[in-house]
Enzyme design. Sequence first.
Site, short mmCIF file in Angstrom:
data_model
loop_
_atom_site.label_atom_id
_atom_site.label_comp_id
_atom_site.label_asym_id
_atom_site.label_seq_id
_atom_site.Cartn_x
_atom_site.Cartn_y
_atom_site.Cartn_z
CE LYS A 37 -4.53 -1.97 0.22
NZ LYS A 37 -4.83 -2.11 -1.00
CE LYS A 137 -11.01 -4.97 -3.28
NZ LYS A 137 -10.28 -4.39 -4.10
#
Length: 239
Positions: A37, A137
């Site tokens: 990230k 997702k």
Amino acid sequence: MTDDLPLYEAIPIGTVEQTEERVEASMARGFRRFQLKVGGDPRADVVAVRRVVELAGEGALIIVDANGGWRLDDALVAARGLADLPIYLEQPCPTLEACARVQRVTGLPMIYDEVVVDAQSLVAAVREGGASVVNLKLTKVGGLTPLRALRDLAASLGVRMMLEDSWGGDIASAAISQIAASAPAGALLATTFVNDATREHIAGHQPRSANGQGNVPAGVGLGIDVGLELLGAPIATYV
């Protein structure tokens, strides 16, 4: 269908030293695939990513994910600093147009996530955004049926995919394991078991990761046995 799913470990934003420590801890548990990230200072992010590439070694999968958090100028600074590395860049900017510009400038393989929500946006990511991979997702696209359709559409367009969910526990992980295991051969880049990050396990922490790989529950339905007593009293009953 495969029972040996390639799992990645998400590494949260932190200092260079924190990132290195987290990657080393993940490697000790058998992981060789990492989603780093980023999205803060692009120059510091470049330093951290370079350290991880060196630490992880040849053959590791490194995904640099800004979750759409960079402005275009910061994304270009970071991407140019990473352009010589064997990495994937995931959703550096909020819009398809900005991400596509970063991809054209650097040539880095681009993963689209936040902007892919249905068939139309998936096709646009491939044809207009130069997508190499799409991240699909479960809850974002509306459940197992649309996820399966998008999975197969991505494969037909010649792009690989990541199959996962934003959050969840044993049920979400079981659902993802089934849809990932039945992906067309060679189409799955990586997935992750979100129940590894939760404390409560209503199906005995199944499926479970081991040495950076994921198993697929073999029972009926999603393959898991849910402990109904752990769910508590129903909030509504219909007869």
